[in-house]
Design a protein around this motif. Structure first.
Motif, PDB file in Angstrom:
ATOM      1  N   THR A  10       0.871  -1.174   0.000  1.00  0.00           N
ATOM      2  CA  THR A  10       0.000   0.000   0.000  1.00  0.00           C
ATOM      3  C   THR A  10       0.909   1.226   0.000  1.00  0.00           C
ATOM      4  OG1 THR A  10      -1.792   1.156   1.133  1.00  0.00           O
ATOM      5  CG2 THR A  10      -0.196   0.062   2.536  1.00  0.00           C
ATOM      6  N   PHE A  17     -10.657  -7.740  -5.028  1.00  0.00           N
ATOM      7  CA  PHE A  17      -9.958  -6.570  -4.481  1.00  0.00           C
ATOM      8  C   PHE A  17      -8.807  -7.056  -3.604  1.00  0.00           C
ATOM      9  CE2 PHE A  17     -13.978  -4.680  -5.554  1.00  0.00           C
ATOM     10  CZ  PHE A  17     -13.687  -3.354  -5.821  1.00  0.00           C
ATOM     11  N   GLY A  43      -6.867  -4.977  -1.970  1.00  0.00           N
ATOM     12  CA  GLY A  43      -7.040  -4.168  -0.766  1.00  0.00           C
ATOM     13  C   GLY A  43      -5.856  -3.300  -0.420  1.00  0.00           C
ATOM     14  N   ASP A  44      -5.979  -1.972  -0.582  1.00  0.00           N
ATOM     15  CA  ASP A  44      -4.908  -1.088  -0.122  1.00  0.00           C
ATOM     16  C   ASP A  44      -5.341   0.337   0.165  1.00  0.00           C
ATOM     17  OD1 ASP A  44      -5.286  -0.145  -2.652  1.00  0.00           O
ATOM     18  OD2 ASP A  44      -3.258  -0.489  -3.375  1.00  0.00           O
ATOM     19  N   GLU A 100     -12.491  -0.048  -0.653  1.00  0.00           N
ATOM     20  CA  GLU A 100     -12.881  -1.326  -1.262  1.00  0.00           C
ATOM     21  C   GLU A 100     -14.341  -1.710  -1.050  1.00  0.00           C
ATOM     22  OE1 GLU A 100     -10.203  -1.027   0.719  1.00  0.00           O
ATOM     23  OE2 GLU A 100      -8.482  -1.335  -0.589  1.00  0.00           O
ATOM     24  N   ILE A 115     -12.842  -9.319  -0.779  1.00  0.00           N
ATOM     25  CA  ILE A 115     -12.492  -7.900  -0.641  1.00  0.00           C
ATOM     26  C   ILE A 115     -11.380  -7.821   0.397  1.00  0.00           C
ATOM     27  CG2 ILE A 115     -13.311  -5.585  -0.091  1.00  0.00           C
ATOM     28  CD1 ILE A 115     -16.152  -6.491  -0.535  1.00  0.00           C
ATOM     29  N   GLY A 116     -10.180  -7.495  -0.045  1.00  0.00           N
ATOM     30  CA  GLY A 116      -9.097  -7.248   0.905  1.00  0.00           C
ATOM     31  C   GLY A 116      -9.212  -5.795   1.352  1.00  0.00           C
ATOM     32  N   ILE A 117      -8.876  -5.513   2.586  1.00  0.00           N
ATOM     33  CA  ILE A 117      -8.948  -4.136   3.091  1.00  0.00           C
ATOM     34  C   ILE A 117      -7.912  -3.984   4.207  1.00  0.00           C
ATOM     35  CG2 ILE A 117     -10.844  -4.714   4.704  1.00  0.00           C
ATOM     36  CD1 ILE A 117     -11.981  -1.873   4.092  1.00  0.00           C
ATOM     37  N   GLU A 143      -9.302  -8.597   6.252  1.00  0.00           N
ATOM     38  CA  GLU A 143      -8.605  -7.444   6.811  1.00  0.00           C
ATOM     39  C   GLU A 143      -7.112  -7.774   6.885  1.00  0.00           C
ATOM     40  OE1 GLU A 143      -9.117  -4.470  10.613  1.00  0.00           O
ATOM     41  OE2 GLU A 143     -10.125  -6.386  10.616  1.00  0.00           O
ATOM     42  N   SER A 172      -5.315   0.280  -8.277  1.00  0.00           N
ATOM     43  CA  SER A 172      -6.261   0.771  -7.264  1.00  0.00           C
ATOM     44  C   SER A 172      -6.100   2.253  -6.917  1.00  0.00           C
ATOM     45  CB  SER A 172      -6.086  -0.047  -5.997  1.00  0.00           C
ATOM     46  OG  SER A 172      -4.724  -0.030  -5.632  1.00  0.00           O
TER      47      SER A 172
END
Ligand code: SF4
Length: 467
Positions: A21, A325, A327-328, A332, A349-351, A382, A421
């Motif tokens: 990220t 996703f 996630g970063d 998302e 969904i990665g977050i 997560e 993203s």
């Protein structure tokens, strides 16, 4: 409601946090542009400087109002006096740029050597006569967009507590109002004021480009809701007045600290709504604000339908496809919810961080959307582990992966469609009218790869080459 009608419960998991990220100090890139009279001083090392210099791209050549205070060996071993060093730099900034506020961004190094920025700031502020806001937007604690959250949370403390008594001053502060009344006569303005429903003051928080600010303010005006101010405003000197009992609503999903600070420290009431991303989200956001003020929303259903109709050419491309996703950037959940409404399915969904309380309304809308569209609810991961995610991508073979630049090209070379993203963070994606831009971004790789299909160059690496 019977059990079969209830939306499927969302499944949450947490991995190792081994993911790519942007460092949260990147928030200076958009915040210095938003707050026109600010100056951002990042107190860190060359590592931080290299990152900003590269991440900001061409903006770096436009004399940005940000600088690095690069720590030296002497700072780390406390041979130099932190206060004196910072004073020297801040005086230089005052002399060269004369900003209305200096924002100090604390980094990993200032955390580890425990430099007391919060303690030094008030002393230096009094000495040099410029307000100093301290935000710890470091890579130890936060991810990417959360940097803005730490800055806004720190700015909450600087918002005036009481509406100014002097009429002139009030006008000065209320730049949004001025904007809406631009070029109108005094009587017209008075007539226009009566168009608003009588409701407690509402302040919106989240840094948005000015066209989006105007757009969302006007959307609410159509429902008779007056926006008393935005945090942040165009200028630091125009920060909104925040009194006890004011209502506040967020426009972005990563602002949980700001929301908490507004509630706990300024005793505001938070309107927990889904975020105005996509026509479905925008409608739900406006409806929720209306419902809090007991206003019957007007014409929203037709408005939403109209926007969907105009999006059909993009939606056609997405329907029946799947999106993953990695996630970063914390957008998302809202983006996935919108894309699922467009007819996509989403296995994961990665977050980076999930605040289930602040994002509750958005999570509920996601579950409801999945149920209505008849797709399984996504797994929400997560602190994802990018390595594990790549193995899952190989298994699931999604039609589109939303990911960072580190993985985008290697995946493209393996025949996987990717969308970078970070573009979602910098593009204008809020409100009814910008829904098209979100889909323009999401469909671009699909359109491009469709066009290039005939060339037969989908995979450019050997079968056995793994990432
Ligand atoms: S992660 Fe830490 S050291 Fe790296 S750029 Fe961000 S603040 Fe600087």
């Amino acid at each position: 409601m019977t059990a079969t009608q209830a939306p499927q419960a969302l499944d949450f998991e947490c991995e190792t946090g081994n993911y790519h990220t942007f460092c949260p100090i990147s928030c200076v890139a958009w915040l210095y542009q938003k707050i026109e009279d600010s100056f951002f001083l990042v107190i860190g090392t060359k590592t931080c400087g290299y990152f900003l210099q590269n991440a900001m791209g061409v903006m770096i050549f436009a004399e940005p109002r940000y600088a690095m205070a690069e720590l030296e060996e002497g700072d780390i071993s406390a041979q130099l006096n932190d206060y004196e060093e910072l004073k020297r730099l801040c005086l230089q900034i005052k002399r060269d740029r004369n900003p209305s506020v200096i924002v100090w961004i604390g980094t990993c190094t200032t955390e580890i050597i425990k430099m007391d920025l919060e303690g030094l700031a008030p002393k230096l502020e009094a000495e040099i006569g410029i307000p100093i806001v301290t935000a710890r937007a470091n890579g130890l604690d936060y991810a990417f967009t959360q940097g803005e959250d730490t800055v806004l949370a720190a700015m909450v403390h600087k918002c005036p507590k009481q509406a100014p008594v002097v009429e002139e001053e009030k006008q000065e502060r209320n730049a949004i109002q001025k904007l809406l009344h631009f070029g109108r006569k005094q009587e017209d303005v008075a007539a226009q004021e009566s168009e608003y429903v009588d409701h407690p003051p509402l302040v919106l928080f989240g840094s948005m480009p000015d066209p989006v600010v105007t757009n969302l303010t006007l959307e609410l005006k159509k429902q008779g809701i007056k926006v008393s101010g935005w945090l942040p405003a165009k200028r630091y000197t125009e920060l909104p007045v925040i009194e006890e009992g004011y209502y506040v609503a967020g426009v972005n999903p990563f602002l949980s600290r700001t929301a908490t600070t507004l509630m706990r420290r300024r005793k505001c009431k938070l309107i927990g709504a889904p975020f105005p991303i996509g026509p479905d989200g925008t409608r739900a956001w406006i409806e929720k604000i209306c419902s809090v003020f007991s206003i019957e929303p007007k014409g929203l259903e037709e408005r939403e339908a109209q926007i969907w109709a105009s999006l059909e050419d993009y939606v056609k491309l997405l329907r029946g496809k799947s999106v993953f996703f990695m996630g970063d950037n914390l957008l998302e959940i809202s983006l996935a919810r919108f894309l699922i409404r467009c007819g996509m399915s989403c296995p994961e969904i990665g977050i980076p961080y999930m605040d289930k309380r602040y994002q509750k309304a958005e999570l509920d809308l996601l579950a409801k959307t999945c149920q209505e569209m008849g797709v399984p609810a996504p797994k929400i991961i997560e602190k994802p582990d990018n390595y594990n995610q790549i193995q899952r991508i190989y298994e699931l073979k999604p039609d589109l992966v939303i990911t960072g630049m580190a993985h985008a090209n290697p995946m493209e070379a393996r025949g996987i469609n990717t969308k970078w993203s970070v573009e979602f963070t910098f593009a204008q994606i809020h409100g009814f009218t910008n829904a098209r831009d979100v889909l323009e971004l999401a469909t671009r790789p699909l359109r491009r790869n469709n066009n290039l299909k005939e060339l037969g160059w989908e995979k450019l690496v050997k079968e056995e080459a793994k990432i």
